[in-house]
Design a protein around this motif. Sequence first.
Motif, mmCIF file in Angstrom:
data_model
loop_
_atom_site.group_PDB
_atom_site.id
_atom_site.type_symbol
_atom_site.label_atom_id
_atom_site.label_comp_id
_atom_site.label_asym_id
_atom_site.label_seq_id
_atom_site.Cartn_x
_atom_site.Cartn_y
_atom_site.Cartn_z
ATOM 1 N N UNK A 243 0.847 -1.204 0.000
ATOM 2 C CA UNK A 243 0.000 0.000 0.000
ATOM 3 C C UNK A 243 0.878 1.248 0.000
ATOM 4 N N UNK A 244 1.903 1.233 0.860
ATOM 5 C CA UNK A 244 2.817 2.383 0.912
ATOM 6 C C UNK A 244 3.527 2.559 -0.424
ATOM 7 N N UNK A 245 3.951 1.437 -1.015
ATOM 8 C CA UNK A 245 4.656 1.495 -2.297
ATOM 9 C C UNK A 245 3.774 2.111 -3.373
ATOM 10 N N UNK A 246 2.503 1.727 -3.361
ATOM 11 C CA UNK A 246 1.605 2.275 -4.373
ATOM 12 C C UNK A 246 1.464 3.795 -4.199
ATOM 13 N N UNK A 247 1.485 4.225 -2.953
ATOM 14 C CA UNK A 247 1.373 5.671 -2.706
ATOM 15 C C UNK A 247 2.595 6.424 -3.211
ATOM 16 N N UNK A 248 3.799 5.900 -2.939
ATOM 17 C CA UNK A 248 4.994 6.680 -3.318
ATOM 18 C C UNK A 248 5.310 6.580 -4.803
ATOM 19 N N UNK A 249 4.861 5.487 -5.461
ATOM 20 C CA UNK A 249 5.167 5.390 -6.886
ATOM 21 C C UNK A 249 4.149 6.131 -7.740
ATOM 22 N N UNK A 250 3.037 6.544 -7.114
ATOM 23 C CA UNK A 250 2.071 7.350 -7.840
ATOM 24 C C UNK A 250 2.790 8.592 -8.337
ATOM 25 N N UNK A 251 2.634 8.893 -9.627
ATOM 26 C CA UNK A 251 3.391 10.018 -10.184
ATOM 27 C C UNK A 251 2.976 11.305 -9.485
ATOM 28 N N UNK A 252 3.993 12.058 -9.115
ATOM 29 C CA UNK A 252 3.730 13.332 -8.458
ATOM 30 C C UNK A 252 3.411 13.209 -6.991
ATOM 31 N N UNK A 253 3.574 12.012 -6.436
ATOM 32 C CA UNK A 253 3.267 11.834 -5.019
ATOM 33 C C UNK A 253 4.285 12.572 -4.153
#
Lengths: 250, 407
Positions: B397-407
């Motif tokens: 879940x954390x990974x998905x948040x940080x890899x979101x472009x512009x996060x």
Amino acid sequence: MKKKVSKKKISVEAKGITKSFGDFQALKGITANIYEGEVVVVLGPSGSGKSTFIRTINGLEEHNSGEITVNGIPLNDDVKNRDVIRGQVGMVFQQFNLFPHLSVLRNITLAPQKVKKLSKSESEELAMSLLERVGIPEQAEKYPAQLSGGQQQRVAIARALAMQPKIMLFDEPTSALDPEMIKEVLDVMIELAQSGMTMICVTHEMGFAREVADRFLFFDEGLIVEEGTPDHFFNNPQEERTKLFLSQIL
Amino acid sequence: MTLYVVTMPSSLFTQFKSEDSIKKKLSLLIRNRNFRRFFIQFVFGIFLLLLFFYVVDKALNLELGFGHLSSRAGFGLSHTFIIDYNSNDSRWMGYFAGVINTIRVSLVGIVLATILGIFMGLARLSPNFLINKISTGYVEFIRNTPLLVQIIFWQLLLLQLPHISKALTFGGLSVWSNRGIYLPIISSNENGSLWSLILLLGLIISLILRSRLFKYKEEHVDLFSPNLISFFTFVVIAIISFFALSMKLSFNVPEVNINQHGTYIQSGGFALTPQFAAILFALVLYTGTFITEIVRGSIQSLPIGQTEAAMALGLNTYQRITLIILPQALRSIIPPLTNQYLNLTKNSSLSVAIAYPDLFMVSRTIMNNAGHALPMFVLILITYLTLSLIISLIMNIINRRVTRIGA
């Protein structure tokens, strides 16, 4: 259209700059004055120290000896001085170096907000006016990877201008671009030169140089071999090394 | 890649002509690649099916029940946390106490190892000679020695502390002996839990206030420091509720007394036992070295131009790290970091070497008392698997948040 350069006020004063990388001496004593409003093109073969020279001006490379003064402020170990100088000197890189995790708008507004303490709306207004100036206001919400090379470099110029610098350094700004994108970046640089910005450009774009340069500095092996006006360089170069170089790139 | 599912392709038979001989038909079939793909999968599928039935058949003859876990445990545990366990409780309770001890050391370990790893990773990149070399020395020394040895070493070291009769007291503030390290804590009267609840609420309120103020400051740059404003808000809430509840706080200082039999009695304070401290120090220091290298590698893999552009814009070191470097480095830090969290949690089973009662240690005690080793091991494996999957889930879940472009 050429503007008048007042040879009164010195923007950048370099005295006997040397710089070594290990055993390799990149700069062997560079002395040069750059005047306010002047556009100086730095020429020379690769490895001649021209990039290293402009990178010492804002302290990206630490010079080993000699003195650099920018707008009267000495570039020395005083941290405050370094901050002030970096705030007054904008830089554009060959590889653009945009921040890929931030939108175009955020790339431009970040430093004004964090360093100059501008408010969000002030900095966004400033960013949009700069994007207008470089001709891509419609790209504000995109990310760098979604833009072409030429557009990225124009964003990089806008980002540097957002700090309202007094001097702009260009380190081969068109060398990483596809040929058809070079013009759009040069057009922005020409407009900037005509607006009276003090510019130091490392570039091989001779058309651009002929159009806007007030003065050339020719580097070879860490020294300034020859300097003069475009007229002098194109019609009457004195040094053999300069002639050889010009014959190969013109 | 196309996945060839086990279905007989109907096109196979259309190439056959009725006048061909059987031999011709067979050789055509064997040369056909669709038939080959089908045939290999078919044979392998049959084999797996037979193996499965064989294993199930054998397993049904084994005793895999967990009934014995409901009986009285009959053993005590040196460490219990959150749940109250004694030897009259069931073995299940003992097992859960062990699970909680595993979670406790893993959770604290993960937090501390992450903090250590980030600081040491940044230190390895520092131009400051001393800081740089301390970090390098730490990594090279700790990473290249076995974890099990380190765990036992830490316990040995902590057991070298003086006997309780000669405990180091640091001016009466804490007690350091070979029984453990006892630190002072603050304790309160009966309104304590209500007050801590109010404090927690106050903390949440001040954190929300802080983020609102930072948002507001983007427009109104002259605003006084949001950090200080929200901190004072928290302090005011704490003080008002303190007097409203007529709280009485006392400093709970650990003490050593001698009872009438001449035995030394240890009381009060927060205990860090040699076992818990040893396994925690070892896991944190050991895992920290790998996190250090992950942080360093991820930062070094960023183009140097990112730092140069940030410098040229006048951003200071702190701003460069927090706004430019770390947000980009995090994308390549998180996946290998997840591996290290899993390693730390699984390595906590080495507690068995120094008798810290984690889930593996407790399970071994149960096996020694009651047998049924196979079901116990199935239970142990399922428990570790569950813990690991939970960690992976959270990290994804954390990974998905940080890899979101512009996060």
